[in-house]
Design a protein around this motif. Structure first.
Motif, PDB file in Angstrom:
ATOM      1  N   LEU A  50      60.502  70.840  41.836  1.00  0.00           N
ATOM      2  CA  LEU A  50      60.856  70.484  40.458  1.00  0.00           C
ATOM      3  C   LEU A  50      60.065  69.258  40.014  1.00  0.00           C
ATOM      4  CD1 LEU A  50      62.764  70.941  37.988  1.00  0.00           C
ATOM      5  CD2 LEU A  50      64.347  69.322  39.081  1.00  0.00           C
ATOM      6  N   ILE A  51      59.417  69.371  38.855  1.00  0.00           N
ATOM      7  CA  ILE A  51      58.766  68.210  38.248  1.00  0.00           C
ATOM      8  C   ILE A  51      59.702  67.699  37.166  1.00  0.00           C
ATOM      9  CG2 ILE A  51      56.801  67.404  36.875  1.00  0.00           C
ATOM     10  CD1 ILE A  51      55.138  69.574  38.314  1.00  0.00           C
ATOM     11  N   SER A  52      60.134  66.471  37.340  1.00  0.00           N
ATOM     12  CA  SER A  52      61.064  65.890  36.387  1.00  0.00           C
ATOM     13  C   SER A  52      60.413  64.678  35.730  1.00  0.00           C
ATOM     14  CB  SER A  52      62.344  65.470  37.128  1.00  0.00           C
ATOM     15  OG  SER A  52      63.141  64.704  36.268  1.00  0.00           O
ATOM     16  N   THR A  53      60.583  64.584  34.429  1.00  0.00           N
ATOM     17  CA  THR A  53      59.972  63.473  33.690  1.00  0.00           C
ATOM     18  C   THR A  53      60.764  63.195  32.423  1.00  0.00           C
ATOM     19  OG1 THR A  53      58.688  65.043  32.386  1.00  0.00           O
ATOM     20  CG2 THR A  53      57.566  64.088  34.277  1.00  0.00           C
ATOM     21  N   TYR A  54      60.634  61.981  31.924  1.00  0.00           N
ATOM     22  CA  TYR A  54      60.987  61.723  30.533  1.00  0.00           C
ATOM     23  C   TYR A  54      59.804  62.296  29.730  1.00  0.00           C
ATOM     24  CZ  TYR A  54      62.536  59.419  26.339  1.00  0.00           C
ATOM     25  OH  TYR A  54      62.978  59.189  25.061  1.00  0.00           O
ATOM     26  N   PRO A  55      60.044  62.868  28.526  1.00  0.00           N
ATOM     27  CA  PRO A  55      58.929  63.457  27.786  1.00  0.00           C
ATOM     28  C   PRO A  55      57.747  62.485  27.641  1.00  0.00           C
ATOM     29  CG  PRO A  55      61.005  63.974  26.694  1.00  0.00           C
ATOM     30  CD  PRO A  55      61.333  63.044  27.831  1.00  0.00           C
ATOM     31  N   LYS A  56      56.570  63.038  27.764  1.00  0.00           N
ATOM     32  CA  LYS A  56      55.278  62.352  27.573  1.00  0.00           C
ATOM     33  C   LYS A  56      54.875  61.415  28.717  1.00  0.00           C
ATOM     34  CE  LYS A  56      53.812  63.990  24.694  1.00  0.00           C
ATOM     35  NZ  LYS A  56      53.527  65.471  24.705  1.00  0.00           N
ATOM     36  N   ILE A  90      62.979  74.560  32.467  1.00  0.00           N
ATOM     37  CA  ILE A  90      64.277  75.215  32.643  1.00  0.00           C
ATOM     38  C   ILE A  90      65.233  75.105  31.457  1.00  0.00           C
ATOM     39  CG2 ILE A  90      64.296  75.391  35.179  1.00  0.00           C
ATOM     40  CD1 ILE A  90      66.108  72.912  35.117  1.00  0.00           C
ATOM     41  N   GLU A  91      65.156  74.010  30.687  1.00  0.00           N
ATOM     42  CA  GLU A  91      66.127  73.899  29.589  1.00  0.00           C
ATOM     43  C   GLU A  91      65.551  74.325  28.236  1.00  0.00           C
ATOM     44  OE1 GLU A  91      64.867  71.361  31.235  1.00  0.00           O
ATOM     45  OE2 GLU A  91      64.592  69.567  30.027  1.00  0.00           O
ATOM     46  N   LEU A  92      64.386  74.969  28.232  1.00  0.00           N
ATOM     47  CA  LEU A  92      63.808  75.325  26.943  1.00  0.00           C
ATOM     48  C   LEU A  92      64.108  76.781  26.591  1.00  0.00           C
ATOM     49  CD1 LEU A  92      62.181  73.692  24.863  1.00  0.00           C
ATOM     50  CD2 LEU A  92      60.207  75.035  25.552  1.00  0.00           C
ATOM     51  N   TYR A  93      64.365  76.993  25.310  1.00  0.00           N
ATOM     52  CA  TYR A  93      64.570  78.350  24.840  1.00  0.00           C
ATOM     53  C   TYR A  93      63.753  78.528  23.565  1.00  0.00           C
ATOM     54  CZ  TYR A  93      66.982  82.694  23.643  1.00  0.00           C
ATOM     55  OH  TYR A  93      67.279  84.001  23.323  1.00  0.00           O
ATOM     56  N   PRO A  94      62.446  78.861  23.726  1.00  0.00           N
ATOM     57  CA  PRO A  94      61.596  79.013  22.542  1.00  0.00           C
ATOM     58  C   PRO A  94      61.779  80.385  21.920  1.00  0.00           C
ATOM     59  CG  PRO A  94      60.283  79.292  24.530  1.00  0.00           C
ATOM     60  CD  PRO A  94      61.720  79.137  24.960  1.00  0.00           C
ATOM     61  N   LYS A  95      62.899  80.595  21.266  1.00  0.00           N
ATOM     62  CA  LYS A  95      63.207  81.905  20.680  1.00  0.00           C
ATOM     63  C   LYS A  95      62.008  82.403  19.876  1.00  0.00           C
ATOM     64  CE  LYS A  95      68.027  80.920  19.679  1.00  0.00           C
ATOM     65  NZ  LYS A  95      68.929  80.714  18.548  1.00  0.00           N
ATOM     66  N   PRO A  96      61.633  83.623  19.898  1.00  0.00           N
ATOM     67  CA  PRO A  96      62.259  84.754  20.589  1.00  0.00           C
ATOM     68  C   PRO A  96      61.684  84.992  21.992  1.00  0.00           C
ATOM     69  CG  PRO A  96      60.559  85.563  19.130  1.00  0.00           C
ATOM     70  CD  PRO A  96      60.506  84.058  19.046  1.00  0.00           C
ATOM     71  N   SER A 109      59.174  83.258  44.660  1.00  0.00           N
ATOM     72  CA  SER A 109      59.098  81.938  45.303  1.00  0.00           C
ATOM     73  C   SER A 109      57.738  81.782  45.981  1.00  0.00           C
ATOM     74  CB  SER A 109      60.193  81.822  46.363  1.00  0.00           C
ATOM     75  OG  SER A 109      61.441  81.811  45.738  1.00  0.00           O
ATOM     76  N   PRO A 110      57.257  80.578  46.188  1.00  0.00           N
ATOM     77  CA  PRO A 110      57.860  79.317  45.772  1.00  0.00           C
ATOM     78  C   PRO A 110      57.577  79.033  44.293  1.00  0.00           C
ATOM     79  CG  PRO A 110      55.820  78.906  46.989  1.00  0.00           C
ATOM     80  CD  PRO A 110      56.010  80.381  46.956  1.00  0.00           C
ATOM     81  N   ARG A 111      58.605  78.554  43.608  1.00  0.00           N
ATOM     82  CA  ARG A 111      58.471  78.315  42.174  1.00  0.00           C
ATOM     83  C   ARG A 111      58.229  76.841  41.887  1.00  0.00           C
ATOM     84  NH1 ARG A 111      64.155  80.838  40.107  1.00  0.00           N
ATOM     85  NH2 ARG A 111      64.889  79.152  41.448  1.00  0.00           N
ATOM     86  N   LEU A 112      57.402  76.603  40.892  1.00  0.00           N
ATOM     87  CA  LEU A 112      57.212  75.245  40.378  1.00  0.00           C
ATOM     88  C   LEU A 112      57.920  75.212  39.024  1.00  0.00           C
ATOM     89  CD1 LEU A 112      55.886  72.478  40.556  1.00  0.00           C
ATOM     90  CD2 LEU A 112      53.751  73.504  39.754  1.00  0.00           C
ATOM     91  N   LEU A 113      58.849  74.273  38.868  1.00  0.00           N
ATOM     92  CA  LEU A 113      59.667  74.207  37.656  1.00  0.00           C
ATOM     93  C   LEU A 113      59.554  72.845  37.008  1.00  0.00           C
ATOM     94  CD1 LEU A 113      62.849  75.782  39.337  1.00  0.00           C
ATOM     95  CD2 LEU A 113      61.161  76.999  37.946  1.00  0.00           C
ATOM     96  N   LYS A 114      59.895  72.806  35.730  1.00  0.00           N
ATOM     97  CA  LYS A 114      59.790  71.557  34.972  1.00  0.00           C
ATOM     98  C   LYS A 114      61.098  71.254  34.252  1.00  0.00           C
ATOM     99  CE  LYS A 114      57.959  70.357  30.396  1.00  0.00           C
ATOM    100  NZ  LYS A 114      56.900  70.468  29.388  1.00  0.00           N
ATOM    101  N   THR A 115      61.463  69.980  34.186  1.00  0.00           N
ATOM    102  CA  THR A 115      62.617  69.575  33.379  1.00  0.00           C
ATOM    103  C   THR A 115      62.400  68.179  32.805  1.00  0.00           C
ATOM    104  OG1 THR A 115      65.027  69.323  33.321  1.00  0.00           O
ATOM    105  CG2 THR A 115      63.944  68.495  35.282  1.00  0.00           C
TER     106      THR A 115
END
Ligand SMILES: Nc1ncnc2c1ncn2[C@@H]1O[C@H](COP(=O)(O)OS(=O)(=O)O)[C@@H](OP(=O)(O)O)[C@H]1O
Length: 303
Positions: A50-56, A90-96, A109-115
């Motif tokens: 998991l890559i975790s960051t404050y935006p930017k 993981i928390e984005l929902y760019p509809k549609p 797997s293995p997955r690289l994820l962002k939050t």
């Protein structure tokens, strides 16, 4: 970029919603809030990264670095798709389009994820599965400037207003994903309780190869010098700015209007000096010192 290769993004992403909601007091896009239960119940896997960051703070940079580490520096494979497709947010929902959760669930797997989630909102399964996390932190002044320009160009986020207005909003934490202090301090405080590597944007700028080596060792990989050199070159600001897989040029201007400000904007430490008024800097430094006192977390705002 050949639009024929990625017609999906331009065709499907035309509807852009920039309304915000909130979860436990943290401002998040409305579409995220609508599916919050699905996000919070996300099932992490033991071998996720998991890559975790404050935006930017350097998320996209880290995505590309880690992807290349996992691929042993195979640049051709790293160009398989845009960074936001390779690494579900993981928390984005760019509809549609599918949500980050749906995209991650469909991945092998293995997955690289962002939050960008603060610690208190991270789906608990990440802690339960003791997932390796790379947290990228960037000094607050440069984050503020980068976020200001990002909110100008990202049509899916609220317009930032003038720089002076934004200065007040940002320092009060009244921006998408909430305040910088809560985020950075929150992740710093728990870093030794979990498998978390804390990396500073300023350190990567100073010596990219040293930091890439550190990250690969954290991920259990000993890479040859030539591979480290390849990764350093492929993830330099100038290369990523030209790379359609990392510069977000595959997104239509109805989403990211890069004529307002490019996603790969400057990539520097200290651009805040071109934005902060003298009086703003004084107010900022006073408040910052109060909030950071005793935390043991030091940032460089110039190199
Ligand atoms: N390779 C490389 N080298 C140096 N700097 C880089 C690099 N890649 C991205 N960037 C800079 O990181 C800023 C974007 O941050 P994020 O990727 O975290 O944005 S986002 O939160 O995912 O939207 C943004 O910073 P600013 O230029 O200051 O706006 C990008 O230019």
């Amino acid at each position: 970029m050949n639009p024929e290769l990625f017609p999906k993004f331009s065709e499907e992403l035309e509807i852009v919603d920039n309304k915000m909601g909130e979860v436990q007091g943290v401002p998040l896009p409305e579409a995220t809030c609508e599916i919050w239960e699905q996000i919070y119940n996300f099932q992490a896997r033991e071998d996720d990264i998991l890559i975790s960051t404050y935006p930017k703070a350097g998320t996209t940079w880290m995505q590309e670095i880690v992807d290349l580490i996992m691929l042993d520096g195979d640049v051709k494979k790293s160009m398989r798709s845009p960074c936001f497709v390779k690494v579900p947010f993981i928390e984005l929902y760019p509809k549609p389009m599918p949500s980050g959760v749906q995209a991650a669930n469909a991945m092998e797997s293995p997955r690289l994820l962002k939050t960008h989630l603060p610690t208190q909102l991270l789906p608990p399964s990440f802690w339960e599965k003791n997932v390796k996390v790379i947290y990228v932190a960037r000094n607050m002044k440069d984050c503020m400037v980068s976020y200001f320009h990002f909110q100008r160009m990202n049509q899916a986020l609220p317009h930032p207003g003038t720089w002076n207005e934004y200065f007040s909003k940002f320092t009060a934490g009244n921006v998408p994903w909430g305040g910088w202090f809560d985020h950075v301090i929150g992740w710093w405080k728990i870093k030794d309780k979990h498998q978390i590597l804390f990396v500073f944007y300023e350190d990567i700028i100073e010596d990219p190869k040293r930091e890439i080596r550190k990250i690969s060792q954290f991920l259990g990989k000993e890479l040859r010098e030539e591979v480290l050199d390849t990764i350093q070159h492929h993830t330099s600001f100038s290369t990523m700015k030209e790379n359609p897989m990392t510069n977000y040029s595959v997104l239509p201007s109805s989403v990211f209007d890069q004529s307002i400000s490019p996603f790969m904007r400057k990539g520097k430490v200290g651009d805040w000096k071109n934005h902060f008024l003298v009086a703003q800097n004084i107010v900022f430094d006073e408040e910052y010192q109060k909030k950071m006192e005793g935390i043991g977390l030091n940032f460089r705002t110039e190199l």
